[in-house]
Design a protein around this motif. Structure first.
Motif, short mmCIF file in Angstrom:
data_model
loop_
_atom_site.label_atom_id
_atom_site.label_comp_id
_atom_site.label_asym_id
_atom_site.label_seq_id
_atom_site.Cartn_x
_atom_site.Cartn_y
_atom_site.Cartn_z
N ARG A 165 6.08 11.95 -12.75
CA ARG A 165 7.14 10.94 -12.84
C ARG A 165 6.48 9.60 -13.20
NH1 ARG A 165 11.58 12.62 -8.77
NH2 ARG A 165 11.91 10.40 -8.53
N PHE A 166 5.99 9.53 -14.43
CA PHE A 166 5.16 8.40 -14.82
C PHE A 166 5.94 7.09 -14.92
CE2 PHE A 166 3.13 12.24 -16.51
CZ PHE A 166 1.90 12.14 -15.87
N ALA A 167 7.19 7.15 -15.33
CA ALA A 167 7.99 5.93 -15.42
C ALA A 167 8.22 5.33 -14.04
CB ALA A 167 9.33 6.23 -16.09
N ASP A 168 8.51 6.19 -13.05
CA ASP A 168 8.71 5.71 -11.68
C ASP A 168 7.43 5.09 -11.13
OD1 ASP A 168 11.35 6.55 -11.64
OD2 ASP A 168 10.84 8.52 -10.82
N TRP A 195 0.83 -1.21 0.00
CA TRP A 195 0.00 0.00 0.00
C TRP A 195 0.86 1.26 0.00
CZ3 TRP A 195 -4.72 0.33 -1.51
CH2 TRP A 195 -5.57 -0.79 -1.43
N ALA A 196 1.99 1.20 0.69
CA ALA A 196 2.90 2.35 0.67
C ALA A 196 3.44 2.57 -0.74
CB ALA A 196 4.04 2.13 1.65
N ARG A 197 3.71 1.48 -1.46
CA ARG A 197 4.17 1.61 -2.84
C ARG A 197 3.10 2.27 -3.71
NH1 ARG A 197 6.96 -3.16 -1.44
NH2 ARG A 197 9.19 -3.04 -2.03
N LEU A 198 1.84 1.90 -3.48
CA LEU A 198 0.76 2.51 -4.26
C LEU A 198 0.62 4.00 -3.93
CD1 LEU A 198 -1.97 -0.28 -4.15
CD2 LEU A 198 -0.47 0.34 -6.05
N ASP A 199 0.78 4.34 -2.68
CA ASP A 199 0.74 5.75 -2.30
C ASP A 199 1.90 6.52 -2.91
OD1 ASP A 199 -1.55 5.33 -0.73
OD2 ASP A 199 -0.33 4.76 1.01
N LEU A 200 3.07 5.87 -2.95
CA LEU A 200 4.23 6.50 -3.58
C LEU A 200 4.01 6.64 -5.09
CD1 LEU A 200 7.11 7.60 -3.44
CD2 LEU A 200 7.96 5.24 -3.49
N ALA A 242 -3.30 3.09 -12.71
CA ALA A 242 -2.85 2.88 -14.08
C ALA A 242 -3.70 3.69 -15.06
CB ALA A 242 -2.90 1.39 -14.42
N ARG A 243 -5.01 3.74 -14.81
CA ARG A 243 -5.87 4.57 -15.66
C ARG A 243 -5.49 6.04 -15.56
NH1 ARG A 243 -9.85 0.97 -13.70
NH2 ARG A 243 -10.47 2.46 -12.08
N ALA A 244 -5.17 6.47 -14.36
CA ALA A 244 -4.76 7.86 -14.17
C ALA A 244 -3.47 8.14 -14.91
CB ALA A 244 -4.59 8.15 -12.68
N ALA A 245 -2.55 7.17 -14.89
CA ALA A 245 -1.27 7.34 -15.59
C ALA A 245 -1.50 7.46 -17.09
CB ALA A 245 -0.35 6.16 -15.27
N LEU A 290 3.77 0.25 -9.80
CA LEU A 290 2.50 -0.40 -10.10
C LEU A 290 2.72 -1.83 -10.57
CD1 LEU A 290 0.52 2.48 -11.87
CD2 LEU A 290 0.33 1.69 -9.51
N ALA A 291 3.76 -2.05 -11.36
CA ALA A 291 4.06 -3.41 -11.83
C ALA A 291 4.44 -4.31 -10.66
CB ALA A 291 5.19 -3.37 -12.86
N GLU A 292 5.20 -3.78 -9.72
CA GLU A 292 5.61 -4.56 -8.55
C GLU A 292 4.39 -4.98 -7.72
OE1 GLU A 292 8.28 -2.07 -6.41
OE2 GLU A 292 9.97 -2.40 -7.78
#
Length: 258
Positions: free
Chosen positions: A113-116, A99-104, A144-147, A121-123
């Motif tokens: 910073r779409f690549a980051d 969840w912290a990764r999703l918040d990040l 992902a939709r937002a990206a 998201l893949a992880e």
């Protein structure tokens, strides 16, 4: 539930069992469009958990990152959320780390910073698919939709800052500038400046229009509806006007926190 947990922890001296509530409480307050309450709750929790960094550090820095993400600046949010990912990982708390990764990732999207964000998201998607977690997968899909759209819905109180939104809610409660200053422990001149900034940012001229806009945001938060609200309009103000139009005037009213 989080308020009850904190009250019980404070009355009994319990600390460890409070830790799981820290991030949840901040998320709940932000979801209810109450960034000021999120900040106050976190302050109380941080004070109660003082000296327990080994146990509570990951939760506290994660909650701080969420608050910074909602109220700015994004640089602080990114640093805090990166620290949360590391800290949860060191504790082998994979769920919380995800969840912290999703918040990040959300923070990266806000910073363009779409690549980051895509890497994170893949992880998380890989982990979510492995354990069959629909909540994680759903949040990955949302981000992902937002990206793909090159943007993310802002907090519903935008374009106001969190502090200005707090002032707007007090205006909706019928408070005068002087009463707002007393409530927030700020100078009357500062309260007046906040009101002027709010009027300018919302593109309105009357306090009643600010009240209508704030009431709409509050109603959305109470019903669990996310997303931005439409700007205040004269017709909205006519339907839900609270207080007098003249800046600094309005009937006294108390504000009850929910």
């Amino acid at each position: 539930h989080c308020e009850e947990a904190l009250a019980l922890a404070e009355s009994t001296g319990e600390r460890a069992l409070l830790v799981p509530f820290v991030v949840t409480a901040v998320r709940a307050a932000l979801a209810a469009h109450r960034p000021d309450e999120a900040e106050r709750w976190l302050g109380r929790a941080r004070e109660h958990l003082r000296g327990w960094d080994a146990v509570a550090g990951a939760a506290l820095v994660h909650a701080e990152g969420l608050l910074s993400l909602a109220t700015g600046p994004l640089t602080s949010a990114r640093e805090e959320l990166e620290a949360a990912v590391r800290s949860w990982g060191e504790r082998h708390r994979t769920w919380e780390a995800s969840w912290a990764r999703l918040d990040l990732a959300q923070c990266h999207l806000r910073s363009n910073r779409f690549a980051d964000a895509a890497v994170l998201l893949a992880e998380v998607r890989s982990f979510a698919d492995g354990v069959g977690s629909e909540p994680l997968s759903g949040r990955v899909d949302e981000l992902a939709r937002a990206a793909r759209g090159r943007g993310l819905v802002e907090e519903p109180w935008r374009p106001l800052t969190a502090r200005e939104f707090e002032v707007a809610r007090l205006i909706a409660g019928g408070m005068t500038n002087g009463e707002i200053a007393d409530e927030l422990s700020i100078a009357p001149k500062t309260a007046s400046a906040h009101v002027e900034h709010i009027l300018a940012k919302l593109g309105v001229t009357r306090r009643a229009e600010v009240a209508a806009w704030a009431a709409t945001i509050a109603a959305a938060g109470a019903s669990g509806v996310g997303g931005p609200a439409a700007p205040a309009t004269a017709s909205m103000a006519g339907a839900t006007a609270v207080g007098r139009d003249h800046i600094g005037q309005g009937p006294p009213a108390s504000i009850r926190a929910h």
